[in-house]
Design a protein around this motif. Sequence first.
Motif, mmCIF file in Angstrom:
data_model
loop_
_atom_site.group_PDB
_atom_site.id
_atom_site.type_symbol
_atom_site.label_atom_id
_atom_site.label_comp_id
_atom_site.label_asym_id
_atom_site.label_seq_id
_atom_site.Cartn_x
_atom_site.Cartn_y
_atom_site.Cartn_z
ATOM 1 N N UNK A 204 0.835 -1.204 0.000
ATOM 2 C CA UNK A 204 0.000 0.000 0.000
ATOM 3 C C UNK A 204 0.870 1.255 0.000
ATOM 4 N N UNK A 205 1.918 1.241 0.789
ATOM 5 C CA UNK A 205 2.836 2.387 0.798
ATOM 6 C C UNK A 205 3.457 2.589 -0.581
ATOM 7 N N UNK A 206 3.855 1.489 -1.207
ATOM 8 C CA UNK A 206 4.482 1.583 -2.529
ATOM 9 C C UNK A 206 3.498 2.157 -3.538
ATOM 10 N N UNK A 207 2.260 1.698 -3.489
ATOM 11 C CA UNK A 207 1.230 2.185 -4.412
ATOM 12 C C UNK A 207 1.017 3.687 -4.263
ATOM 13 N N UNK A 208 1.102 4.174 -3.019
ATOM 14 C CA UNK A 208 0.870 5.596 -2.746
ATOM 15 C C UNK A 208 2.155 6.426 -2.729
ATOM 16 N N UNK A 209 3.282 5.798 -3.085
ATOM 17 C CA UNK A 209 4.577 6.479 -3.090
ATOM 18 C C UNK A 209 5.001 6.951 -1.707
ATOM 19 N N UNK A 210 4.584 6.216 -0.666
ATOM 20 C CA UNK A 210 5.021 6.545 0.695
ATOM 21 C C UNK A 210 6.314 5.780 0.997
ATOM 22 N N UNK A 211 7.301 5.979 0.178
ATOM 23 C CA UNK A 211 8.560 5.259 0.320
ATOM 24 C C UNK A 211 9.714 6.238 0.154
ATOM 25 N N UNK A 212 10.903 5.797 0.512
ATOM 26 C CA UNK A 212 12.079 6.642 0.383
ATOM 27 C C UNK A 212 12.301 7.017 -1.089
ATOM 28 N N UNK A 213 12.667 8.240 -1.331
ATOM 29 C CA UNK A 213 12.853 8.722 -2.693
ATOM 30 C C UNK A 213 11.609 9.316 -3.290
ATOM 31 N N UNK A 214 10.468 9.171 -2.596
ATOM 32 C CA UNK A 214 9.217 9.772 -3.053
ATOM 33 C C UNK A 214 8.679 10.637 -1.901
ATOM 34 N N UNK A 215 7.497 10.272 -1.350
ATOM 35 C CA UNK A 215 6.939 11.064 -0.260
ATOM 36 C C UNK A 215 7.503 10.683 1.109
ATOM 37 N N UNK A 216 8.199 9.576 1.169
ATOM 38 C CA UNK A 216 8.778 9.165 2.448
ATOM 39 C C UNK A 216 7.855 8.251 3.231
ATOM 40 N N UNK A 217 8.438 7.531 4.168
ATOM 41 C CA UNK A 217 7.690 6.577 4.993
ATOM 42 C C UNK A 217 6.706 7.328 5.898
ATOM 43 N N UNK A 218 5.467 6.818 6.055
ATOM 44 C CA UNK A 218 4.469 7.496 6.896
ATOM 45 C C UNK A 218 4.940 7.695 8.337
ATOM 46 N N UNK A 219 4.463 8.755 8.944
ATOM 47 C CA UNK A 219 4.664 9.106 10.356
ATOM 48 C C UNK A 219 6.071 9.609 10.673
ATOM 49 N N UNK A 220 6.995 9.468 9.763
ATOM 50 C CA UNK A 220 8.322 10.031 9.979
ATOM 51 C C UNK A 220 9.120 9.321 11.057
ATOM 52 N N UNK A 221 10.058 10.050 11.671
ATOM 53 C CA UNK A 221 10.985 9.462 12.636
ATOM 54 C C UNK A 221 10.906 10.176 13.974
ATOM 55 N N UNK A 222 11.463 9.518 14.989
ATOM 56 C CA UNK A 222 11.702 10.153 16.279
ATOM 57 C C UNK A 222 13.184 9.994 16.600
ATOM 58 N N UNK A 223 13.712 10.906 17.396
ATOM 59 C CA UNK A 223 15.117 10.846 17.790
ATOM 60 C C UNK A 223 15.167 10.495 19.272
ATOM 61 N N UNK A 224 15.645 9.303 19.586
ATOM 62 C CA UNK A 224 15.706 8.853 20.974
ATOM 63 C C UNK A 224 16.918 9.414 21.696
ATOM 64 N N UNK A 225 17.992 9.643 20.961
ATOM 65 C CA UNK A 225 19.170 10.300 21.524
ATOM 66 C C UNK A 225 20.007 10.863 20.368
#
Length: 241
Positions: A187-208
Amino acid sequence: MADIRNRKQNGSQPALDDAQAHALQQYNDTEGHFSLVRNFRLADLITIMNGFCGVFSIFSSARYMLSNDKTYLWYALWFPLGGLLFDFFDGKVARWRQSSSLLGQELDSLADLISFGVAPALLAFTVGLRTQLDTVILTVFVCCGLARLARFNATVALVPKDEAGKSRYFEGLPIPSSLVIVGVLALWTYNDWIIGAQGVPLGTIVLWGAKGGNGELHKVSAIYAAWAAMMVSKTLRVPKI
């Protein structure tokens, strides 16, 4: 055959039943080139096709990362489903031909680890879960799948059976259930929610540390962490259909 059937009765391994002893005796008695292949049953060959699908998915993921051709990514997403079909039919064929074997059981676990453990983990890396912590979680996911398969092989005889002799439930999530995650990645691939396009959903967090460092983690990696925990759970019991 009696010696093989009763091997290690007083040790750590249980005695073999007649069917298992007969299959093991065949492998023991066959000599010469390609003796292993000559002893393969039809169900074993189908199981190997499950492994083929998993390996092809892995190489397709690698080809996508080299070429950025999305066709290869779709191959990588579809081939684990092919592995599931072969995983379903190998058991049916083994029961139809009454030709289950110890080799088939081990082949099944190894093929499942490739198609439903390693391939889905690499797919996650391919679509964008590439931070240091992401890869740690994906590695734990594969190792939990490995532990789950080993536990199944060792304890399947202890699980309550129905009238037909089939286990009533699975302890922990069966590893083929990871195809649910593969469906999410599709589903992510179909919607271009992947690296090089719109990026992975929800983004990242920085733990340290700083963003982009070893402490950064994609939030959706929690899906793989939760799946890993459910695969090795002893208290989670999934009814067997």
